[in-house]
Design an enzyme around this catalytic site. Sequence first.
Site, PDB file in Angstrom:
ATOM      1  N   SER A 123       0.799  -1.282  -0.012  1.00 41.43           N
ATOM      2  CA  SER A 123      -0.023   0.058  -0.014  1.00 41.43           C
ATOM      3  C   SER A 123       0.765   1.517   0.048  1.00 41.43           C
ATOM      4  O   SER A 123       0.420   2.257  -0.638  1.00 41.43           O
ATOM      5  CB  SER A 123      -0.956   0.022   1.202  1.00 41.43           C
ATOM      6  N   LYS A 180      -8.391  -6.148  11.017  1.00 42.08           N
ATOM      7  CA  LYS A 180      -9.634  -5.623  10.543  1.00 42.08           C
ATOM      8  C   LYS A 180     -11.041  -5.811  11.209  1.00 42.08           C
ATOM      9  O   LYS A 180     -11.822  -4.969  11.216  1.00 42.08           O
ATOM     10  CB  LYS A 180      -9.630  -6.566   9.304  1.00 42.08           C
ATOM     11  N   ASN A 224     -11.183  -2.443   6.133  1.00 41.40           N
ATOM     12  CA  ASN A 224      -9.872  -2.149   5.569  1.00 41.40           C
ATOM     13  C   ASN A 224      -9.372  -0.644   5.495  1.00 41.40           C
ATOM     14  O   ASN A 224      -8.536  -0.280   5.258  1.00 41.40           O
ATOM     15  CB  ASN A 224      -9.586  -2.868   4.351  1.00 41.40           C
ATOM     16  N   ASP A 239     -12.784  -3.914  -0.035  1.00 42.04           N
ATOM     17  CA  ASP A 239     -12.252  -5.363  -0.619  1.00 42.04           C
ATOM     18  C   ASP A 239     -13.332  -5.916  -1.609  1.00 42.04           C
ATOM     19  O   ASP A 239     -12.718  -6.212  -2.855  1.00 42.04           O
ATOM     20  CB  ASP A 239     -11.983  -6.314   0.560  1.00 42.04           C
ATOM     21  N   GLY A 278     -12.558 -17.827   3.520  1.00 33.75           N
ATOM     22  CA  GLY A 278     -11.957 -16.899   4.346  1.00 33.75           C
ATOM     23  C   GLY A 278     -12.375 -15.395   4.234  1.00 33.75           C
ATOM     24  O   GLY A 278     -13.585 -15.272   3.605  1.00 33.75           O
ATOM     25  N   GLY A 279     -11.744 -14.607   4.757  1.00 36.37           N
ATOM     26  CA  GLY A 279     -12.157 -13.028   4.705  1.00 36.37           C
ATOM     27  C   GLY A 279     -12.267 -12.491   3.493  1.00 36.37           C
ATOM     28  O   GLY A 279     -13.217 -11.874   3.258  1.00 36.37           O
ATOM     29  N   ALA A 280     -11.592 -12.931   2.604  1.00 36.93           N
ATOM     30  CA  ALA A 280     -11.494 -12.278   1.220  1.00 36.93           C
ATOM     31  C   ALA A 280     -12.717 -12.899   0.292  1.00 36.93           C
ATOM     32  O   ALA A 280     -13.536 -12.268  -0.180  1.00 36.93           O
ATOM     33  CB  ALA A 280     -10.425 -13.016   0.296  1.00 36.93           C
TER      34      ALA A 280
HETATM   35  P1  ATR Z   1      -8.161 -14.758   3.740  1.00 36.18           P
HETATM   36  O1  ATR Z   1      -8.908 -14.216   5.135  1.00 36.18           O
HETATM   37  O2  ATR Z   1      -7.148 -13.933   3.316  1.00 36.18           O
HETATM   38  O3  ATR Z   1      -9.336 -15.242   2.609  1.00 36.18           O
HETATM   39  P2  ATR Z   1      -7.903 -17.542   5.089  1.00 36.18           P
HETATM   40  O4  ATR Z   1      -8.871 -17.067   6.102  1.00 36.18           O
HETATM   41  O5  ATR Z   1      -6.419 -18.103   5.407  1.00 36.18           O
HETATM   42  O6  ATR Z   1      -7.496 -16.274   4.325  1.00 36.18           O
HETATM   43  O7  ATR Z   1      -8.449 -18.489   3.890  1.00 36.18           O
HETATM   44  C1  ATR Z   1      -7.407 -19.045   2.887  1.00 36.18           C
HETATM   45  C2  ATR Z   1      -8.326 -19.965   2.056  1.00 36.18           C
HETATM   46  O8  ATR Z   1      -7.903 -20.739   1.606  1.00 36.18           O
HETATM   47  C3  ATR Z   1      -9.399 -20.793   3.045  1.00 36.18           C
HETATM   48  O9  ATR Z   1     -10.639 -20.796   2.244  1.00 36.18           O
HETATM   49  C4  ATR Z   1      -8.487 -22.310   2.920  1.00 36.18           C
HETATM   50  O10 ATR Z   1      -9.324 -23.226   3.239  1.00 36.18           O
HETATM   51  P3  ATR Z   1      -9.792 -23.649   4.684  1.00 36.18           P
HETATM   52  O11 ATR Z   1     -10.942 -22.994   5.295  1.00 36.18           O
HETATM   53  O12 ATR Z   1     -10.140 -25.301   4.367  1.00 36.18           O
HETATM   54  O13 ATR Z   1      -8.446 -23.766   5.653  1.00 36.18           O
HETATM   55  C5  ATR Z   1      -8.035 -22.151   1.678  1.00 36.18           C
HETATM   56  N1  ATR Z   1      -6.804 -23.009   1.524  1.00 36.18           N
HETATM   57  C6  ATR Z   1      -5.626 -22.998   2.009  1.00 36.18           C
HETATM   58  N2  ATR Z   1      -4.767 -23.953   1.939  1.00 36.18           N
HETATM   59  C7  ATR Z   1      -5.487 -24.840   1.166  1.00 36.18           C
HETATM   60  C8  ATR Z   1      -5.482 -26.217   0.507  1.00 36.18           C
HETATM   61  N3  ATR Z   1      -4.033 -26.454   0.793  1.00 36.18           N
HETATM   62  N4  ATR Z   1      -6.284 -26.625  -0.239  1.00 36.18           N
HETATM   63  C9  ATR Z   1      -7.456 -26.194  -0.099  1.00 36.18           C
HETATM   64  N5  ATR Z   1      -8.064 -24.784   0.707  1.00 36.18           N
HETATM   65  C10 ATR Z   1      -6.952 -24.213   1.212  1.00 36.18           C
END
Ligand code: ATR
Length: 279
Positions: free
Chosen positions: A22, A71, A92, A108, A136-138
């Site tokens: 950023s 956040k 954010n 976002d 996840g959050g995104a």
């Molecule tokens: P963010 O908040 O940035 O979206 P996060 O909460 O860490 O990040 O989410 C990461 C995403 O990638 C999740 O959907 C995670 O799946 P899980 O909820 O099962 O953890 C996914 N992810 C990460 N590694 C993975 C893998 N090896 N196979 C499948 N999904 C994966």
Amino acid sequence: MILSGKAKLAGVIGWPVSHSKSPRLHGFWLNKYDIDGTYVPLAIEPENFDEAVHGLKLAGFKGANVTVPHKEAAIKLADVVTDRALKIGAANTLVFQSDGSILADNTDGYGFYENLIQGAPNWKADAGPAVVLGAGGAARAIIVALAEAGVPEIRLTNRTRLRADKLANELDAPITVVEWSEREEALAGCNLLTNTTTLGMTGQNLLEIDLFDMPKAALVNDIVYAPLMTNLLEKAHAHGCDVVDGIGMLLHQARPGFNAWFGTDPVVDQELRDFVLAD
Ligand code: ATR
């Protein structure tokens, strides 16, 4: 950049914050528009977040971006929270308003959507289902944006099914949860596929998905931008689909904050993309 005594101040609060792009991004725009202002990285530990934000406000900052792990705390601290930030449950962008109140926003999902329509102007949100990989959050921000844009069905699939079920329960969006093992079947008839997981990112596992069932008219997007052409985007391109890469989401999510703090709605163009990616 030489600042005057009236310079406008903003920054990004994170812990850690050293990885943040950023400052480079906002610095590019400040320079481009010749603005008397600055945007700095602010490494703030979680236990000091509230005090630090109030300190920045007292010091005359216009506001700040907020990144991991602050956040959710940013929502709690704010006096005013936008609808989209409330729905997402995380902010954010903080704006210190002229009446003394702190506004929390989440840009976002906005950044995600603006990136899609800039990269694929003919894509229509209401033309069919979207498949979202990850919960996840995104994913939360993206689903809120897709529902708002009029996507009729969101097929949500995540390795940990429980997280997808939780999102489906919490969000007011037309979500159908699909087993992770059935993600390929979910592509049939879809109009958009977006990867919000970390799969495909440099140093992570590749995203394993066969695109055989996906219509060639569907748009494919990845929020991973390192590498820019992920294995998913390469596969989608070879399948005949239009693809939109992930860097634009980062660039577009920054626009509302920049506009609120510095008074200019900045442009996202190739020069900016190249500059931020060159880091
Ligand atoms: P963010 O908040 O940035 O979206 P996060 O909460 O860490 O990040 O989410 C990461 C995403 O990638 C999740 O959907 C995670 O799946 P899980 O909820 O099962 O953890 C996914 N992810 C990460 N590694 C993975 C893998 N090896 N196979 C499948 N999904 C994966």
